[in-house]
Every structure is written in C-alpha cells, then in structure tokens.
Write a protein that holds these residues in place. Sequence first.
Motif, PDB file in Angstrom:
ATOM      1  N   ALA A   7       0.817  -1.216   0.000  1.00  0.00           N
ATOM      2  CA  ALA A   7       0.000   0.000   0.000  1.00  0.00           C
ATOM      3  C   ALA A   7       0.853   1.269   0.000  1.00  0.00           C
ATOM      4  N   LEU A   8       1.914   1.282   0.785  1.00  0.00           N
ATOM      5  CA  LEU A   8       2.695   2.511   0.966  1.00  0.00           C
ATOM      6  C   LEU A   8       3.231   3.104  -0.341  1.00  0.00           C
ATOM      7  N   PRO A   9       3.890   2.310  -1.209  1.00  0.00           N
ATOM      8  CA  PRO A   9       4.413   2.920  -2.442  1.00  0.00           C
ATOM      9  C   PRO A   9       3.323   3.487  -3.346  1.00  0.00           C
ATOM     10  N   LEU A  10       2.174   2.809  -3.432  1.00  0.00           N
ATOM     11  CA  LEU A  10       1.107   3.292  -4.302  1.00  0.00           C
ATOM     12  C   LEU A  10       0.412   4.514  -3.716  1.00  0.00           C
ATOM     13  N   ILE A  11       0.227   4.526  -2.403  1.00  0.00           N
ATOM     14  CA  ILE A  11      -0.333   5.713  -1.754  1.00  0.00           C
ATOM     15  C   ILE A  11       0.549   6.921  -2.052  1.00  0.00           C
ATOM     16  N   ASP A  12       1.874   6.725  -1.965  1.00  0.00           N
ATOM     17  CA  ASP A  12       2.780   7.863  -2.152  1.00  0.00           C
ATOM     18  C   ASP A  12       2.898   8.299  -3.599  1.00  0.00           C
ATOM     19  N   GLY A  16       9.790  11.916 -10.876  1.00  0.00           N
ATOM     20  CA  GLY A  16      11.058  11.364 -10.402  1.00  0.00           C
ATOM     21  C   GLY A  16      10.844  10.119  -9.565  1.00  0.00           C
ATOM     22  N   TYR A  17       9.825  10.148  -8.724  1.00  0.00           N
ATOM     23  CA  TYR A  17       9.466   8.977  -7.914  1.00  0.00           C
ATOM     24  C   TYR A  17       9.022   7.834  -8.823  1.00  0.00           C
ATOM     25  N   GLY A  18       8.093   8.142  -9.738  1.00  0.00           N
ATOM     26  CA  GLY A  18       7.526   7.099 -10.582  1.00  0.00           C
ATOM     27  C   GLY A  18       8.542   6.453 -11.497  1.00  0.00           C
ATOM     28  N   VAL A  19       9.433   7.247 -12.095  1.00  0.00           N
ATOM     29  CA  VAL A  19      10.423   6.706 -13.027  1.00  0.00           C
ATOM     30  C   VAL A  19      11.423   5.817 -12.284  1.00  0.00           C
ATOM     31  N   THR A  20      11.953   6.293 -11.156  1.00  0.00           N
ATOM     32  CA  THR A  20      12.924   5.499 -10.387  1.00  0.00           C
ATOM     33  C   THR A  20      12.301   4.194  -9.909  1.00  0.00           C
ATOM     34  N   TYR A  21      11.093   4.291  -9.423  1.00  0.00           N
ATOM     35  CA  TYR A  21      10.341   3.141  -8.943  1.00  0.00           C
ATOM     36  C   TYR A  21      10.190   2.116 -10.064  1.00  0.00           C
ATOM     37  N   VAL A  65      13.198  10.790  -5.518  1.00  0.00           N
ATOM     38  CA  VAL A  65      13.883   9.787  -6.331  1.00  0.00           C
ATOM     39  C   VAL A  65      14.370   8.642  -5.442  1.00  0.00           C
ATOM     40  N   ALA A  66      14.980   8.989  -4.300  1.00  0.00           N
ATOM     41  CA  ALA A  66      15.446   7.965  -3.363  1.00  0.00           C
ATOM     42  C   ALA A  66      14.273   7.154  -2.806  1.00  0.00           C
ATOM     43  N   GLN A  67      13.151   7.816  -2.554  1.00  0.00           N
ATOM     44  CA  GLN A  67      11.966   7.132  -2.049  1.00  0.00           C
ATOM     45  C   GLN A  67      11.455   6.111  -3.076  1.00  0.00           C
ATOM     46  N   GLY A  68      11.505   6.481  -4.362  1.00  0.00           N
ATOM     47  CA  GLY A  68      11.115   5.546  -5.412  1.00  0.00           C
ATOM     48  C   GLY A  68      12.004   4.310  -5.435  1.00  0.00           C
ATOM     49  N   GLY A  69      13.306   4.509  -5.212  1.00  0.00           N
ATOM     50  CA  GLY A  69      14.217   3.369  -5.141  1.00  0.00           C
ATOM     51  C   GLY A  69      13.908   2.457  -3.970  1.00  0.00           C
ATOM     52  N   ALA A  70      13.582   3.038  -2.814  1.00  0.00           N
ATOM     53  CA  ALA A  70      13.213   2.236  -1.643  1.00  0.00           C
ATOM     54  C   ALA A  70      11.941   1.430  -1.904  1.00  0.00           C
ATOM     55  N   ALA A  71      10.963   2.066  -2.542  1.00  0.00           N
ATOM     56  CA  ALA A  71       9.714   1.377  -2.870  1.00  0.00           C
ATOM     57  C   ALA A  71       9.972   0.189  -3.793  1.00  0.00           C
ATOM     58  N   ALA A  72      10.934   0.346  -4.713  1.00  0.00           N
ATOM     59  CA  ALA A  72      11.242  -0.726  -5.658  1.00  0.00           C
ATOM     60  C   ALA A  72      11.916  -1.919  -4.989  1.00  0.00           C
ATOM     61  N   LEU A  73      12.573  -1.701  -3.866  1.00  0.00           N
ATOM     62  CA  LEU A  73      13.110  -2.816  -3.094  1.00  0.00           C
ATOM     63  C   LEU A  73      12.006  -3.570  -2.371  1.00  0.00           C
ATOM     64  N   MET A  74      11.015  -2.858  -1.900  1.00  0.00           N
ATOM     65  CA  MET A  74       9.983  -3.430  -1.030  1.00  0.00           C
ATOM     66  C   MET A  74       8.859  -4.129  -1.794  1.00  0.00           C
ATOM     67  N   LEU A  75       8.310  -3.469  -2.807  1.00  0.00           N
ATOM     68  CA  LEU A  75       7.067  -3.955  -3.404  1.00  0.00           C
ATOM     69  C   LEU A  75       7.166  -5.328  -4.074  1.00  0.00           C
ATOM     70  N   PRO A  76       8.219  -5.643  -4.850  1.00  0.00           N
ATOM     71  CA  PRO A  76       8.241  -6.960  -5.500  1.00  0.00           C
ATOM     72  C   PRO A  76       8.225  -8.128  -4.513  1.00  0.00           C
ATOM     73  N   GLN A  77       8.703  -7.883  -3.294  1.00  0.00           N
ATOM     74  CA  GLN A  77       8.743  -8.962  -2.305  1.00  0.00           C
ATOM     75  C   GLN A  77       7.333  -9.348  -1.846  1.00  0.00           C
ATOM     76  N   SER A  92      -5.382   1.793  -2.501  1.00  0.00           N
ATOM     77  CA  SER A  92      -4.275   2.683  -2.129  1.00  0.00           C
ATOM     78  C   SER A  92      -4.185   3.867  -3.077  1.00  0.00           C
ATOM     79  N   MET A  93      -4.418   3.611  -4.377  1.00  0.00           N
ATOM     80  CA  MET A  93      -4.331   4.687  -5.359  1.00  0.00           C
ATOM     81  C   MET A  93      -5.374   5.771  -5.088  1.00  0.00           C
ATOM     82  N   VAL A  94      -6.592   5.328  -4.729  1.00  0.00           N
ATOM     83  CA  VAL A  94      -7.661   6.295  -4.448  1.00  0.00           C
ATOM     84  C   VAL A  94      -7.467   6.906  -3.063  1.00  0.00           C
ATOM     85  N   ALA A  95      -7.167   6.040  -2.077  1.00  0.00           N
ATOM     86  CA  ALA A  95      -7.018   6.518  -0.705  1.00  0.00           C
ATOM     87  C   ALA A  95      -5.875   7.509  -0.572  1.00  0.00           C
TER      88      ALA A  95
END
Length: 458
Positions: free
Chosen positions: A15-20, A48-53, A101-113, A141-144
Amino acid sequence: MIGPLGLFTVLLGAALPLIDFFIVNVALPAIDHDLAAGPAVLELIVGGYGVTYAVLLVLGGRLGDTAGRRRLFLAGMAAFGLTSLACGLAPTAWTLVAARVAQGGAAALMLPQVLATIQATTQGARRARAMSLYGATGGLSMVAGQVLGGVLVAADVAGLGWRSVFLVNVPVAVLGLVLAVRCVPETRSDRPASVDVPGTLLLALSLVSLLLPLTEGRATGWPLWTWLLLGVFPCAAAGFFVVERRADRLGRTPLVPPSLLRLPSLRRGLVMTVPFSIGFSGFMFVVAVVLQQGLRMGPVAAGLALAPMAVAFFGASLAGPRLTGRFGSRVVTAGGVLQAVGIGTLLLTLRYGWPHLGLAELAPGVAVAGLGQGLQLPVLMRLMLSDVPADRAGVGSGVVTTTQQSALALGVATLGSLFLALTASTGFRDAATATLLAQLALIALTTALSLRLPRTLH
C-alpha cells in the motif's frame, strides 16, 4: 505458510508505495506555494518517484529471489521510512525531488517482495484470496492516497502543511518493520540467479528515455534533450529484447526471461494492464487538478470526492473471488463495461453541470467507475501470476509491478500533459471532457482484450 498478520504486513508494504505515488497530487499546490517549485519541478516531484520506482522494480524482485524476500522487504521498508522523513523535511524544491527519487528506489526494493512472498507461501483458495486482497489493496491505495492527502494538507497538523503527507509514512514504516520481523516468513528462490547487469542497464535506459521526456516535456517547452531521449527509446528497447533473448537461449537467467512471457496468462494480463493503468493514473491526476483548480474545492473536498470510488472498489474486490469462481474471466469484461458507464456518467456530469458541481453530483459516476475497476484489477493480478513457478515468483512479480508502475507513470505523463495543454486554450471543462474521452477509448480497448483471457481461473 504466511499467517493473517503476516499477510496484513506485506499488504501494508504494497500500500505505501502506491499511496505515495498519488498522495502528492492533492498536495502539489501547497508545495508550489511553499517552495516556489514551478511547473517543471512539480512534474519531477511526481515523475522522479515514478520513473525510479519503475526502473528498479525488476531488479528488486531479482535481489529478493537471491538474498531473501523478507530481508529485502525489511531493507525496503526501512529505506522507505527514512526517505519519507527526508521528503517531509526537505528545505527546497530540488531537495524534495532528490528525496522523492530515493523514495522511489526504496519502494522498488519493497514492493516486489510482496507478490513473491504471497506466491511462495500460499496455495489454492488461500492464494486466490490473498491475490484478491493484494489487488484490492493496490486499487484502494491509489484512491485513498488522494483522499488522505487532501485531509492531511487541510488538517495542517502541527503547522506541517504538505509535509505531513510524507511524514505520516514514518510511524507506519516503523510498525511494518516490527510486524515483518515477527510475522513474515523468509523465502528465496531455489535457483537464485546472478544480477543481469546488461539487461538491468538497458531496461533502465529504455524506461528513463521514455518516461522522463514525456513527464518533463510539456513543462519545459520540449527542449532538444527531450526529443533526443525519445529517439533513444526504441534503440534501447530493441537492445534490451535482443540481450534478454540471447541470455535465455544460452541458459542464463535474464532480468525478464522471454520464456516467462510465453505464459499466455501472464502475457495477456500484461497487455491489459498497460491501458488500464494509463487510464487510471491519468484520471486520478486530472481529477485532482479539476476539483481544486477548476471547481475551486478545498483539499478535503477534493479528496472526499473520490471516497465513493474507494468504497465501491473495495467492495467489488472482496466480491471478486466468489464472482470469478462462478463466471470466470467474464467478470473482468463486466468490470470494463461498468467502468465505461461510470466514466461516461462523470463526463456528462462535468459537461452539463459545470461549474455548479458538488460531492453529491459527482458521486454516481465516480462510484460506478470504482465498482468496475474493482472487478478488473484484482482478477488481473491473480491471473498474471497464476502460472508463474514459485521459484521465479520474484522475477514474475517484478515484471508485473514494473509494467503496472511504468503504465501509471505513462498515464500521468500522457493524459496529464494532454489535459494541461488543453486547459490553457479551452478551459478546464473542455480539457476534462477530452481527457475523459481518451480514457473511454482505453477502457474500450481493455474490455475488448478481456475477451481473450482464459475463461476459467485457477
């Protein structure tokens, strides 16, 4: 096997990456006012978030397969909390861009798991239910995100204003870390593969060369570098395909194995996910601007206008497993028809009710659209990974989430840019009408494609 609390924890991580991705839509006017960001930098705060993610998601899935999915989930959650703190404390607009940008990278580590853990720790009916909850979590999450963003900006907690939309993630990330240590089992691939460096670099170049110029082009006046990057995209994409096919043929494990894309369920689901996600994210961005700048609603009202969509989406998602058990993939087709009815109703409401529109007038179209979306997305998520082997769950989930996230970023860049370009010449009402018509065309495409899905799901 993963228990209920463990499932809740990984879904929190989903939920967190999509909310953000969406929460900043409502906060952009306040960020612009406070940091004097300007249109181009505001686009980078979103893009920047979306592309890095999008660029790092498949790599995140591969690392989880190799190093352990819980370990990468914990690392991603911790990094997401820290980068959210950096976003909330950013003193300048460019500092905020870097933190995003850094937040997008963190989200990319978390979400696939999340998807990989669900695939590896559930079977049968439990997997179907978990996948439905994953789909429900994603759409909700996208709407919320926009609802929550509006409430937080307007509440101005402790005088923080827009900063609270990022700082709220910090205690949630701490809670996620505590729960994950206790409740999420460790899983990894039985056949871990090394990182595909050429494939990773070419995929990154492909996505950046497409998404960055489309995100920044309109705001910066389409300078030469945007056209040069767009020219790089087809070459990089072709190079990526050749490199991955060669690695697969030689018995190596490429970043995106072509053999995985030969699975009909995954391939057909991905083809549907692209127009669905482009339309969804474009709609969410346009609605945020129309409500606040066109109809002069405050951030709370702009957020609450989407509450019927969230409620309808969640209800439809929960009903999805029972309905697909009875009607199969035709539930997705029915969802497409309902979404078209909802968007069409909203289009007519905006066209003929403008500018005297409130929450009550907008609610019917928004709710029916949410109902249709809720019948589509969770079923698609379940379908796409249904035939992926458990030991390739990380790669499969990385491919799915990368496709979805790239399309979400593409939706903001294309439909959002179309809307903003038309607004300057035709006004908010006509620009919104044109954008909703474009979304209706995308909905028609996804509905037609749904007829090619396997009739029964397992």
